[in-house]
Design an enzyme around this catalytic site. Structure first.
Site, short mmCIF file in Angstrom:
data_model
loop_
_atom_site.label_atom_id
_atom_site.label_comp_id
_atom_site.label_asym_id
_atom_site.label_seq_id
_atom_site.Cartn_x
_atom_site.Cartn_y
_atom_site.Cartn_z
N LYS A 158 0.89 -1.17 0.00
CA LYS A 158 0.00 0.00 0.00
C LYS A 158 0.92 1.22 0.00
CE LYS A 158 -4.26 1.79 2.07
NZ LYS A 158 -5.08 1.65 0.85
N ALA A 159 1.46 1.49 -1.17
CA ALA A 159 2.48 2.51 -1.34
C ALA A 159 1.94 3.69 -2.11
CB ALA A 159 3.69 1.91 -2.08
#
Length: 289
Positions: A158-159
């Site tokens: 989850k960048a």
């Protein structure tokens, strides 16, 4: 709460201490601002308790490792910080945002091994992500951008960098009067919305894309488990675009989206049917249990 997110009353946990909301700033040469070296979590608290809190903290740590940095706090320390933030907010129902990033330091090129890793956690009041869509169903555009191949980017992190095309897709959708956009993956299969996973219903059974190149959301996993407990057949598989015409119902899942019915995707229409409403209601009861 209205106005700029930079100009609000309250406190934010930052690098181990609570500071005034307006003082939670970073330097202009922060590495993450230039090279997207950051990861984050979106979480919701219901009745004063963050739903699946520890799972979010564990994913935050994993996401950082996937993009090659280590958050200098344990899961237990992150959990304690979130509780502190929630208590300081005075809110029982809140959205909680944890974000970790490479800060300003000795490096200011692509490499940033010498720069400190920082962590901040904030909480605020945030209502329904798609407004009144829970009643009539959200309207989705179909994005021209595709989710990338796992060979090109750590697609299960989850960048921040993974959301660039999501922002572009959502802006394009809003310009057309839609709430969001559905994206295909790099192979042309149905993937997800810009910030939520997607489910379809046909003949009483549920079909949802196999998350082999995008985030397998915590809410998605929760809903799959709920469906199986209800003895409803769930097909996690690749879904072709031409299949959209044959689906009867559709909904989105995500921490912000919760369970939101979809009424339209491009030229395809869906009913806000009994199963969609049941799952939405069941999820609401679960998170407040």
């Amino acid at each position: 709460m209205a106005g700029s997110y930079s100009d609000r009353d309250g406190h934010i946990w930052m690098d181990g201490k609570m500071i005034d909301w307006r003082d939670a700033n970073v330097h202009i040469l922060t590495h993450a601002m230039h090279y997207a070296s950051s990861v984050f979590e979106g979480e919701r608290a219901y009745n004063g308790k963050i739903f699946k809190s520890r799972e979010h903290s564990e994913r935050l740590k994993r996401s950082a490792e996937m993009i090659d940095f280590t958050i200098p706090y344990t899961v237990d320390e992150i959990e304690a910080a979130k509780i502190e933030v929630l208590q300081a907010s005075g809110l029982q129902d809140a959205y909680v945002r944890a974000i970790a990033w490479r800060g300003a330091g000795e490096d200011m090129g692509v490499a940033s091994a010498k720069n400190p890793v920082r962590l901040a956690i904030a909480a605020w009041e945030w209502g329904a992500y798609y407004g009144d869509a829970k009643m009539k169903g959200a309207k989705l555009d179909i994005s021209k951008w595709k989710r990338p191949s796992p060979e090109t980017i750590p697609s299960h992190a989850k960048a921040a960098g993974l959301y660039m095309i999501c922002t572009m897709s959502k802006h394009a959708a809003e310009a057309k009067g839609c709430s969001d956009a559905m994206m295909f993956d790099y192979r042309g299969y149905v993937a997800e919305a810009t910030g939520a996973n997607i489910f379809f219903v046909k003949d009483g059974e549920v079909h949802t894309p196999d998350p082999d190149c995008f985030l397998n959301g915590i809410t998605r996993q929760t809903v799959v488990g709920m469906l199986k407990e209800k003895q409803i057949k769930v097909h996690e598989r690749h879904i072709m675009p031409e299949e959209l015409e044959g689906f009867e119902q559709c909904w989105l899942t995500g921490t912000a989206a919760e369970v939101t019915p979809v009424g339209q995707i491009g030229d395809f229409n869906f009913e806000v049917g009994a199963l969609t409403r049941d799952i939405s209601d069941s999820y609401e009861k679960l998170v407040r249990a």
